[in-house]
Motif scaffolding. Structure first.
Motif, PDB file in Angstrom:
ATOM      1  N   GLU B 141      34.929  54.711  49.645  1.00 26.40           N
ATOM      2  CA  GLU B 141      35.193  56.199  49.062  1.00 26.40           C
ATOM      3  C   GLU B 141      35.911  56.684  47.607  1.00 26.40           C
ATOM      4  N   ASN B 142      36.465  56.644  47.994  1.00 25.87           N
ATOM      5  CA  ASN B 142      37.484  56.600  46.547  1.00 25.87           C
ATOM      6  C   ASN B 142      37.986  55.517  45.467  1.00 25.87           C
ATOM      7  N   LEU B 143      36.985  54.700  45.290  1.00 28.48           N
ATOM      8  CA  LEU B 143      37.223  53.735  44.709  1.00 28.48           C
ATOM      9  C   LEU B 143      35.657  53.461  43.955  1.00 28.48           C
ATOM     10  N   LYS B 144      36.308  53.206  42.580  1.00 31.15           N
ATOM     11  CA  LYS B 144      35.266  52.896  41.284  1.00 31.15           C
ATOM     12  C   LYS B 144      34.841  51.365  41.300  1.00 31.15           C
ATOM     13  N   VAL B 145      34.445  51.084  40.992  1.00 35.83           N
ATOM     14  CA  VAL B 145      33.809  49.501  40.829  1.00 35.83           C
ATOM     15  C   VAL B 145      32.997  49.754  39.295  1.00 35.83           C
ATOM     16  N   PHE B 146      33.820  48.776  38.819  1.00 33.40           N
ATOM     17  CA  PHE B 146      33.066  48.460  37.237  1.00 33.40           C
ATOM     18  C   PHE B 146      32.943  46.965  36.937  1.00 33.40           C
ATOM     19  N   ALA B 147      31.803  46.303  37.346  1.00 35.13           N
ATOM     20  CA  ALA B 147      31.167  45.302  37.514  1.00 35.13           C
ATOM     21  C   ALA B 147      30.504  44.903  35.493  1.00 35.13           C
ATOM     22  N   GLY B 148      30.702  44.647  34.884  1.00 37.65           N
ATOM     23  CA  GLY B 148      29.178  44.856  33.688  1.00 37.65           C
ATOM     24  C   GLY B 148      30.327  43.318  31.911  1.00 37.65           C
ATOM     25  N   SER B 149      30.275  43.454  31.699  1.00 44.30           N
ATOM     26  CA  SER B 149      30.218  42.848  30.612  1.00 44.30           C
ATOM     27  C   SER B 149      30.910  43.640  29.740  1.00 44.30           C
ATOM     28  N   SER B 160      46.023  50.235  32.093  1.00 48.18           N
ATOM     29  CA  SER B 160      47.900  50.510  32.390  1.00 48.18           C
ATOM     30  C   SER B 160      47.877  51.293  32.211  1.00 48.18           C
ATOM     31  N   SER B 161      47.609  52.003  30.642  1.00 48.74           N
ATOM     32  CA  SER B 161      47.845  52.949  30.153  1.00 48.74           C
ATOM     33  C   SER B 161      47.239  54.481  30.694  1.00 48.74           C
ATOM     34  N   ILE B 162      46.844  54.137  31.637  1.00 42.72           N
ATOM     35  CA  ILE B 162      45.747  55.234  31.753  1.00 42.72           C
ATOM     36  C   ILE B 162      46.371  55.529  33.785  1.00 42.72           C
ATOM     37  N   THR B 163      46.122  54.727  33.930  1.00 49.61           N
ATOM     38  CA  THR B 163      47.022  54.400  35.701  1.00 49.61           C
ATOM     39  C   THR B 163      47.516  53.157  36.283  1.00 49.61           C
ATOM     40  N   GLN B 164      47.974  53.247  36.763  1.00 51.63           N
ATOM     41  CA  GLN B 164      48.647  52.120  37.778  1.00 51.63           C
ATOM     42  C   GLN B 164      47.799  51.592  38.831  1.00 51.63           C
ATOM     43  N   ALA B 165      46.970  52.363  39.665  1.00 51.55           N
ATOM     44  CA  ALA B 165      46.330  52.244  40.438  1.00 51.55           C
ATOM     45  C   ALA B 165      44.463  51.639  40.117  1.00 51.55           C
ATOM     46  N   TYR B 166      45.151  50.118  39.888  1.00 51.30           N
ATOM     47  CA  TYR B 166      43.570  49.821  39.777  1.00 51.30           C
ATOM     48  C   TYR B 166      43.860  48.245  39.805  1.00 51.30           C
ATOM     49  N   PRO B 172      37.920  35.941  30.539  1.00 52.69           N
ATOM     50  CA  PRO B 172      37.881  36.105  29.062  1.00 52.69           C
ATOM     51  C   PRO B 172      36.849  35.522  28.251  1.00 52.69           C
ATOM     52  N   GLN B 173      36.075  34.370  29.095  1.00 55.99           N
ATOM     53  CA  GLN B 173      35.675  33.159  28.441  1.00 55.99           C
ATOM     54  C   GLN B 173      34.145  34.005  28.457  1.00 55.99           C
ATOM     55  N   ALA B 174      33.666  34.187  29.885  1.00 53.71           N
ATOM     56  CA  ALA B 174      32.098  34.623  29.729  1.00 53.71           C
ATOM     57  C   ALA B 174      32.282  36.324  30.096  1.00 53.71           C
ATOM     58  N   LYS B 175      33.693  36.312  29.670  1.00 54.54           N
ATOM     59  CA  LYS B 175      33.557  38.283  28.626  1.00 54.54           C
ATOM     60  C   LYS B 175      32.668  39.139  30.329  1.00 54.54           C
ATOM     61  N   THR B 176      33.384  38.783  32.080  1.00 57.01           N
ATOM     62  CA  THR B 176      32.700  39.821  32.033  1.00 57.01           C
ATOM     63  C   THR B 176      34.170  40.267  33.254  1.00 57.01           C
ATOM     64  N   VAL B 177      33.821  41.417  33.703  1.00 62.29           N
ATOM     65  CA  VAL B 177      34.793  42.590  34.410  1.00 62.29           C
ATOM     66  C   VAL B 177      34.291  43.069  35.068  1.00 62.29           C
ATOM     67  N   VAL B 178      35.694  42.762  36.095  1.00 60.11           N
ATOM     68  CA  VAL B 178      35.204  43.450  37.724  1.00 60.11           C
ATOM     69  C   VAL B 178      36.512  44.442  37.830  1.00 60.11           C
ATOM     70  N   LEU B 179      36.521  45.544  37.938  1.00 61.02           N
ATOM     71  CA  LEU B 179      37.853  46.573  38.045  1.00 61.02           C
ATOM     72  C   LEU B 179      37.718  47.872  38.482  1.00 61.02           C
ATOM     73  N   PHE B 198      30.488  48.385  26.468  1.00 60.22           N
ATOM     74  CA  PHE B 198      30.506  47.946  28.481  1.00 60.22           C
ATOM     75  C   PHE B 198      29.087  47.719  28.966  1.00 60.22           C
ATOM     76  N   ARG B 199      28.688  46.934  29.546  1.00 63.60           N
ATOM     77  CA  ARG B 199      27.482  47.204  30.327  1.00 63.60           C
ATOM     78  C   ARG B 199      26.989  46.618  31.082  1.00 63.60           C
ATOM     79  N   ASP B 200      26.506  47.326  31.934  1.00 64.09           N
ATOM     80  CA  ASP B 200      26.561  46.467  33.717  1.00 64.09           C
ATOM     81  C   ASP B 200      26.072  45.465  33.829  1.00 64.09           C
ATOM     82  N   LEU B 201      26.897  44.670  35.151  1.00 67.47           N
ATOM     83  CA  LEU B 201      26.003  44.030  35.613  1.00 67.47           C
ATOM     84  C   LEU B 201      25.735  44.128  37.046  1.00 67.47           C
ATOM     85  N   ARG B 202      24.230  43.185  37.645  1.00 67.43           N
ATOM     86  CA  ARG B 202      23.644  43.334  38.284  1.00 67.43           C
ATOM     87  C   ARG B 202      24.397  42.134  39.420  1.00 67.43           C
ATOM     88  N   VAL B 203      24.871  43.532  40.220  1.00 65.58           N
ATOM     89  CA  VAL B 203      25.493  42.394  41.655  1.00 65.58           C
ATOM     90  C   VAL B 203      24.911  41.979  42.636  1.00 65.58           C
TER      91      VAL B 203
END
Lengths: 83, 650
Positions: B141-149, B160-166, B172-179, B198-203
């Motif tokens: 409900e309160n979390l946003k998930v970024f999953a992409g490349s 971390s400069s924006i928020t501590q709650a993450y 780094p190899q596949a350049k995939t980010v899940v945040l 950033f581009r969304d990946l299909r989960v």
């Protein structure tokens, strides 16, 4: 074959035998190119016709090889020159 | 020298009730060329196909599509009874059709599965090193998930400069980010990510650890491919099991189909039918008897006179009438054009002239043996009706090549006989064979036996052209015979005039070079007479074509020209190979092995050329120079109503 000698170095660039050989070469080369040139158009048209109707192979072959006589003439002339 | 088979035009008339019996009898005899009926004002119409036609063609289509699917090829026939084939056709075909469609459906289903699995695998791969259950990616409900490349690299400090709650997972190899971030920070984080493209990946929708999921997917993939393999093996076994059946039933149904559709080709009225066609005169009685037997004499068969118009317009089908050895040459004729009904069939002349000129060009014992053995082997092992006549022609050619090989004394480009060269005696391969000088040749050369072609080029050009003149005149004579049907005058004016012209030139030349001026004038007179006759025969076109006579004659110089090129290739290969061996012949070293390879490859190449070059040039001399003098062609093929069974018998 002419043995290279000191005298040959002083001889003119083209002697009679050399000119004869060159003449024969030109006869073959020119007629060869001419035959090829003539045959290329006929040949491609013949292939086109054959794609439509395979029974035309015989006629296509004949028409394609007619200009071949040109190079045969060239050959005869070359042989006449060099003999 | 033969003509095509004489034909008789026949008509079969009867009541429709005996049509089927007549058709069966005609089909079995395989002797009757049916002339298709074209509807006119006579009141006769073409009829409808027999009742079974639709069913037969349906089955035929089914069988052919199955054969196509299974990849059935024509093969060594095993002959079956056509009755038993027909008997079990429906049951077997039904069963085969069902199991084929079942199998092909299963195969295509498996292939679809395989594609799906492949896509799933593609979705999984970017997440592979982030070992997080996919169920954790959603349902907050309160979390946003970024999953992409992303492109470029992500520093944890940027988040971390924006928020501590993450919670950040970064590969780094596949350049995939899940945040995972709190919703209120989502916009600002998104901005940072956007800068990194950033581009969304299909989960994937399924839950589970990526590596575990990948393992399962790969397992399934392997299963599916295995299944496809086993299905294909089953199909393959069906192919070998049903090949005979499919080939036989294809044949039986094709026959039925031909018979069933015959009414579309003949004239019928309400109650009667008329079949018109051609039958070789020698078989006419056989056809009458078969039809009478089948219909107990109720059909009326008669021959009718051939009209002049039909002969002129080439309506009469042409069937060759040649002895067995000559028959392969018919292929060369068919390649050009089948002779007309009224023409001479030149197969038996080609039987001599084609191999003769081929042999004159190639003339080498070695190549004759190699090619002859090859042709014999192919003829024995390849059981194809198309290849066999070709190999027969090749064998004829090699016999002639062998004979000319002896005349020329050549073996794979080596001279067999010794000869006197400029630098003394040059030994040949056979020590006991010496060259004998027979008589002087042209331009200072000597005519010898064996004929060393490379040493008497001018003489051989002369010989070639002489052979050409004989060949051309044979053509004129055949043309003369062909035309003499239309009257002797035609023949003399159109073909005879050419020979008169040649005679004139010959006489004039004899007179000129012999120094008898009277003879020269006679020759010129004959020449002029020939030209006048030619103009009368062919109009202005005749004299214009005069120079072509010289062109045609000189064209035969190719006999020696192409032959020389073959010799030079062969002797060059020999020279190279032998120089390599001679370099260190004391021991079997690298050079010797290389020399053998050069020798084999070089002669291999020349062997292939030895089929193509002499074959094509000999063919050309027949087609252009020879046929141009007499042959028209354009005859219609005799195509009897019937079928040559291979896989079945009555």
């Amino acid at each position: 074959m002419v043995e290279p000698t000191v005298a040959a170095a002083a001889a003119p660039l083209l002697d009679a035998a050399g000119l004869k050989a060159l003449g024969a070469a030109i006869a073959i080369a020119g007629t060869g190119i001419a035959s090829g040139w003539a045959e290329k158009d006929i040949g491609s048209a013949a292939i086109g016709a054959m794609a439509e109707n395979e029974a035309l192979f015989g006629k296509g072959l004949i028409l394609t090889v007619i200009p071949e006589t040109i190079v045969i003439f060239g050959l005869v002339v070359a042989l006449l020159i060099s003999s | 020298m033969s003509r095509p088979k004489r034909m008789t035009k026949a008509i079969i008339v009867g009541h429709k009730s005996i049509l089927k019996a007549t058709v069966n009898a005609l089909h079995d005899s395989n002797l009757f060329h049916i002339e298709d009926f074209i509807e006119d004002e006579s009141g006769f119409k073409i009829s409808k196909p027999f009742q079974n036609a639709e069913e037969v063609s349906k089955k035929l289509v089914k069988i052919r599509s199955i054969s196509n699917f299974l990849g059935i090829e024509h093969k060594e026939p095993t002959v079956q009874k056509s009755n038993s084939v027909m008997h079990e056709l429906d049951a077997k075909l039904g069963k085969l059709d069902r199991s084929i469609s079942e199998k092909s459906e299963m195969i295509s289903k498996c292939e679809n599965d395989l594609k799906d699995l492949e896509n799933q695998k593609k979705d999984l791969l970017p997440f592979l090193s982030i070992n997080l259950d996919f169920d954790y990616y959603r349902g907050y409900e309160n979390l946003k998930v970024f999953a992409g490349s992303i492109k470029g690299s992500l520093e944890e400090g940027q988040i971390s400069s924006i928020t501590q709650a993450y919670e950040l997972f970064y590969d780094p190899q596949a350049k995939t980010v899940v945040l995972f971030v709190a919703k209120e920070d989502a916009d600002r984080v998104q901005e940072v990510l956007q800068n990194l493209e950033f581009r969304d990946l299909r989960v994937p929708e399924r839950g589970g650890i990526p590596s575990e999921l990948l393992r399962v997917t790969e397992q399934k993939e392997a299963d599916a491919s295995r299944k496809i393999e086993s299905l294909k093996v089953e199909v393959e076994s069906m192919k070998s099991q049903y090949a005979d059946f499919l080939l036989a039933s294809d044949e039986v149904l094709s026959i039925e189909n031909q018979k069933a559709e015959l009414p579309l080709r003949i004239a019928t009225s309400d109650n009667a039918f008329i079949i018109e066609g051609w039958v070789p005169s020698e078989n006419y009685d056989t056809v009458i008897n078969t039809v009478n037997d089948a219909t107990s004499g109720r059909a009326y068969v008669t021959s009718i006179e051939i009209e002049e118009e039909e002969i002129e317009e080439g309506h009469i089908p042409v069937e060759y009438d040649n002895s067995k050895p000559v028959a392969p040459m018919q292929m060369i004729l068919d390649l050009y054009s089948r002779p007309r009904y009224t023409e001479i069939d030149p197969s038996s002349i080609l039987f001599i002239t084609f191999p003769l000129i081929y042999g004159m060009i190639l003339g080498d014992i070695g190549y004759a043996i190699i090619l002859g053995a090859m042709a014999l082997a192919i003829k024995t092992f390849v059981k194809s009706d198309a290849v066999k006549p070709l190999m027969n022609i090749l064998i004829y050619c090699q016999i002639s090549t062998f004979i000319f090989g002896i005349i020329y004394g050549e073996f794979l480009g080596f001279p067999l006989a010794s000869m006197h060269g400029e630098h003394g005696l040059v030994p040949g391969l056979l020590p006991f064979w010496n060259t004998i000088t027979l008589f002087p040749g042209l331009s200072g050369e000597e005519f010898t036996f064996p004929v060393h072609r490379t040493h008497m080029v001018m003489t051989m050009i002369g010989v070639s052209i002489f052979v050409g003149l004989i060949h051309l005149n044979l053509g004129f004579i055949l043309g003369f015979i062909n035309l003499s049907h239309h009257g002797l005058k035609h023949a003399v004016l159109e073909k005879g005039s050419w020979m008169i012209i040649e005679l004139g030139v010959l006489v004039a030349a004899l007179g000129y070079f012999g120094g008898i001026s009277g003879l020269t004038y006679v020759g010129v007179g004959i020449l002029l007479l020939g030209i006048v006759l030619l103009t009368m025969g062919e109009g202005i076109k005749g004299p214009i074509e005069l120079p072509s006579l010289m062109g045609n004659t000189l064209s035969y110089a190719r006999i020696i020209a192409v032959g020389l090129s073959s010799i030079y290739i062969a002797s060059t290969v020999n020279d190279i190979a032998f120089k390599m061996i001679w370099a260190d012949h004391s021991k079997i070293g690298f050079a010797a092995i290389a020399a053998i390879i050069v020798f084999i490859l070089g002669h291999g190449l020349n062997t292939v050329l030895s089929i193509i070059a002499p074959g094509l040039h000999s063919l050309r001399l027949q087609y252009v120079e020879f046929f141009g003098k007499f042959y028209q062609g354009g005859g219609k093929k005799f195509n009897p109503f019937g079928y040559i069974r291979k896989y079945t018998e009555e």
